[in-house]
Motif scaffolding. Structure first.
Motif, mmCIF file in Angstrom:
data_model
loop_
_atom_site.group_PDB
_atom_site.id
_atom_site.type_symbol
_atom_site.label_atom_id
_atom_site.label_comp_id
_atom_site.label_asym_id
_atom_site.label_seq_id
_atom_site.Cartn_x
_atom_site.Cartn_y
_atom_site.Cartn_z
ATOM 1 N N ARG A 16 21.941 16.459 11.899
ATOM 2 C CA ARG A 16 22.801 16.784 13.130
ATOM 3 C C ARG A 16 24.265 15.965 13.093
ATOM 4 O O ARG A 16 24.207 15.171 12.155
ATOM 5 N N ALA A 17 24.905 16.399 14.009
ATOM 6 C CA ALA A 17 26.166 15.501 14.215
ATOM 7 C C ALA A 17 25.924 14.594 15.230
ATOM 8 O O ALA A 17 25.439 14.751 16.389
ATOM 9 N N ARG A 18 26.390 13.437 15.049
ATOM 10 C CA ARG A 18 26.104 12.180 15.803
ATOM 11 C C ARG A 18 27.329 11.588 16.143
ATOM 12 O O ARG A 18 28.096 11.543 15.549
ATOM 13 N N ASN A 19 27.580 11.616 17.371
ATOM 14 C CA ASN A 19 28.694 10.766 18.117
ATOM 15 C C ASN A 19 28.351 9.341 18.141
ATOM 16 O O ASN A 19 27.636 8.949 18.734
ATOM 17 N N TRP A 69 29.744 25.881 -0.963
ATOM 18 C CA TRP A 69 30.196 24.768 -0.085
ATOM 19 C C TRP A 69 31.701 25.592 0.415
ATOM 20 O O TRP A 69 32.382 25.959 -0.279
ATOM 21 N N ASN A 70 31.571 25.497 1.749
ATOM 22 C CA ASN A 70 32.885 25.999 2.329
ATOM 23 C C ASN A 70 34.003 24.969 2.204
ATOM 24 O O ASN A 70 33.897 23.872 2.759
ATOM 25 N N VAL A 71 35.165 25.054 1.580
ATOM 26 C CA VAL A 71 36.001 24.124 1.148
ATOM 27 C C VAL A 71 37.474 24.766 1.694
ATOM 28 O O VAL A 71 37.838 26.088 1.663
ATOM 29 N N TYR A 77 33.536 21.813 7.447
ATOM 30 C CA TYR A 77 32.841 20.783 6.715
ATOM 31 C C TYR A 77 31.451 20.429 7.326
ATOM 32 O O TYR A 77 30.168 20.508 6.725
ATOM 33 N N LEU A 78 31.424 20.347 8.332
ATOM 34 C CA LEU A 78 30.135 20.050 9.140
ATOM 35 C C LEU A 78 29.471 21.254 9.098
ATOM 36 O O LEU A 78 27.940 20.997 9.008
ATOM 37 N N GLY A 79 29.816 22.553 9.280
ATOM 38 C CA GLY A 79 28.818 23.685 8.829
ATOM 39 C C GLY A 79 28.388 23.808 7.563
ATOM 40 O O GLY A 79 27.438 24.811 7.617
ATOM 41 N N ASN A 80 28.833 23.324 6.695
ATOM 42 C CA ASN A 80 28.034 22.991 5.404
ATOM 43 C C ASN A 80 26.568 22.538 5.765
ATOM 44 O O ASN A 80 25.829 22.628 4.499
#
Length: 635
Positions: free
Chosen positions: A221-224, A436-438, A246-249
């Protein structure tokens, strides 16, 4: 439907007595790579998406440079008028730069906990009119300003909110919603709030330091960290496209420590029936070691030669003989060959644009495969592997031996140059394996020809006043919303160091034992060297004399030819000015290694490949290689 009934329905949904029907609405006039990623994340959590504007020309402006987005409001207003079921909850979000991080169930639960009829995403930065800041209500904790890239609300309330929209397609949707929110009467009437602590929506602009990846129990997950929340939707708004990439990787569960890459085998292209035609662009821009070996590997590439065309650009006269030798012996195997020689004086930037244009104009060309001559492509199936990935731009990861240098960047600095992403070292060292999306690839990569004829049809993709050709190309690709990928799913090869390569000798590769030791060893050390002790390959023709395989035939040939080329053999007499004292007790006709400036390299060779054997053959003795003059004899 009467208003009391609507209030009753809303109350029942909040209390969990009714399961509200979620309608996710987005606008996408083009099917971009970002849009496909958005749909994939929605599918992962079983969201149902209604897409507006398909096939329609985008006239909503460029939000990166100026306010816009009114076209989205127009499309939404028309779509909501057609919906008859009043108990719907509408989620309206952008799509090109958005990923879902959790399920509809969590989204609806958090929406109900907000206890408002419409909830907008929030931002720490005000846009597009900072003069409206004082009119925003103050908050004790959290982001204060509205973000229009995502909101959720009951259908009647959303419909009421946008009922007064009369703006043009290029007008600002954010300004429209902001003026509604900062109007106390309308805010209360529609019952609007902001997701101040990013429980539903996470906008990345202005919050990059607050968002980290959280890996736990096979999920990511993305955590704030600022508010200790787990947003359901992550939005790379404004200038944060690279960060959402980057997060979408990883999100949603694209890569986890438990599963590895979960999408790397999706949407693959089969090569079982027909091989697409590929134009391979070979670029020689500087003196480079082991060019002959490069062409040997190119010949071994496992792909039908009649489905390959070659474009060879050579800027170095030093390498002309190697190019012409390869083409003379093997050029006829390929479907077509085009060369640019140093005499034509085409610069390297123009050569790359020219090569793309060759593929662009050739209706047969399906892919362009960029291959710089310093690339050591060890995996003979590389081209097939990249084609099977079926991605717009994809590179095989290659690295420099013993260093973290590679042919991709994991992130960019504020001025568009190299920056190290958090996962860069893990990817380079193979602790995280995937596709990886770079933001940047170079040296070796595959491009779909269809892109060159559509989004990348500009014929100066590599040209820039401030950027080098590779950086200019990647910048142009990113600006079109096209994703670039690097794969470390397999071992593909490495990249040579060209920094200190000299061309003043006949066989300059002999001097590469320091700069490119792995390639030097592969070229010059016998294939059986590592087996000489295990398989007892050492011969003992007479006491204390041992024979064993150490040099390849190529090494012997190069050493002999190098000395013959130098040609300054000693006279074979006792007087020898090359040595201290000037007298040789045992005269021979020879050339000293220091005469050809090979003494340091020869000492390195003795330490690396001879000393370990002598220490095993003469136990108890430690081999030291001094500074004496080493000699090649003439027989």
């Amino acid at each position: 439907m009467k208003r009391p009934v609507l209030l009753l329905l809303s109350w029942m949904c909040f209390c969990g007595l009714l399961q509200p029907k979620l309608l996710v609405v987005t606008v996408a006039t083009e099917e971009t790579d970002g849009f496909r990623r958005f749909l994939r994340s929605a599918k992962h959590f079983n969201y149902t998406i209604k897409v507006l504007g398909r096939g329609e020309k985008w006239s909503g402006g460029d939000s990166m440079s100026a306010p816009g987005g009114g076209q989205k409001v127009r499309l939404l207003k028309a779509a909501l008028q057609e919906i008859k079921s009043e108990d719907r909850i509408v989620l309206f979000i952008d799509s090109y730069d958005v990923v879902f991080a959790s399920s509809p169930k969590e989204l609806l639960r958090k929406f109900q906990q907000a206890k408002h009829k419409v909830v907008f995403s929030s931002e720490s930065l005000i846009w597009p009119d900072r003069h409206l800041e004082d009119k925003y209500p103050h908050v004790r904790e959290g982001n204060r300003f509205l973000g229009s890239g995502g909101f959720i609300g009951f259908l009647p309330n959303v419909r009421e909110m946008i009922s007064n929209w009369t703006g043009g397609d290029s007008d600002s949707d954010q300004l429209f919603f902001t003026k509604i929110f900062i109007d106390p009467a309308r805010r209360k009437s529609i019952n609007i709030t902001l997701d101040h602590r990013c429980r539903l929506f996470q906008n990345l602009h202005g919050a990059l330091d607050e968002v980290v990846l959280k890996f736990e129990n096979g999920r990511v997950r993305a955590r704030n960290v600022q508010y200790d929340t787990l947003p359901v939707i992550v939005h790379g708004n404004g200038p944060t496209k690279l960060q959402i990439n980057y997060l979408g990787n990883y999100i949603p569960n694209t890569w986890t420590f438990e599963t590895g890459c979960t999408v790397c085998q999706e949407n693959l292209r089969s090569l079982s029936t027909e091989y697409p035609l590929v134009l391979i662009g070979v670029f020689i821009q500087q003196p480079t070691p082991f060019v002959s070996v490069f062409f040997e590997r190119l010949l071994k590439l496992q792909y039908p030669k009649d489905r390959l065309k070659l474009f060879i650009y050579n800027q170095e006269a030093h390498h002309e003989q190697q190019v012409s030798s390869f083409l003379q012996d093997h050029g006829g195997l390929y479907r077509d060959v085009k060369t640019i020689s140093p005499e034509e004086e085409m610069d390297s930037t123009a050569s790359r644009d020219f090569a793309f244009d060759l593929c662009r104009k050739d209706k047969e060309c399906d892919f362009f495969f960029n291959l710089d001559v310093e690339v050591v492509l060890k995996n003979e199936d590389t081209l097939k592997i990249l084609i099977e990935q079926n991605l717009p731009v994809v590179a095989p990861m290659i690295t420099r031996v013993g260093r973290l240098w590679s042919n991709f960047w994991g992130a960019l600095s504020a001025d568009g140059y190299y920056a190290r992403s958090e996962d860069y070292v893990d990817i380079v060292q193979g602790r995280r394996v995937g596709v990886w999306n770079v933001p940047y690839v170079s040296n070796v990569y595959l491009v779909k020809a269809g892109l060159l004829r559509s989004q990348l049809k500009d014929r100066d993709l590599f040209s820039s006043q401030t950027l080098d050709p590779d950086m200019a190309f990647c910048h142009n690709v990113r600006s079109k919303g096209i994703f670039m990928f690097v794969s470390n799913m397999q071992t593909f090869g490495r990249i040579l160091s060209t920094e200190n390569y000299q061309t003043k000798h006949l066989h300059n590769d002999l001097w590469q034992i320091f700069e490119n030791p792995t390639d030097w060893e592969e070229r010059y050390i016998h294939e059986n060297y590592t087996r000489i002790m295990k398989d007892k390959l050492i011969e003992n023709p007479c006491p204390d004399v041992y024979w064993f395989p150490v040099f390849t035939d190529v090494a012997c040939k190069h050493l002999i030819e190098e000395m013959e080329h130098f040609g300054k053999w000693s006279g074979g007499g006792n007087r020898d000015t090359r040595i201290q004292g000037g007298y040789e007790n045992v005269p021979t006709i020879d050339i000293h290694m220091n005469q050809v400036r090979f003494d340091k390299e020869w000492r390195k060779f003795l330490l690396e490949f001879i000393a370990p054997i002598t220490e095993k053959m003469f136990p108890g003795y430690h081999t030291q290689v001094g500074s004496a003059s080493w000699t090649v004899l003439k027989f």
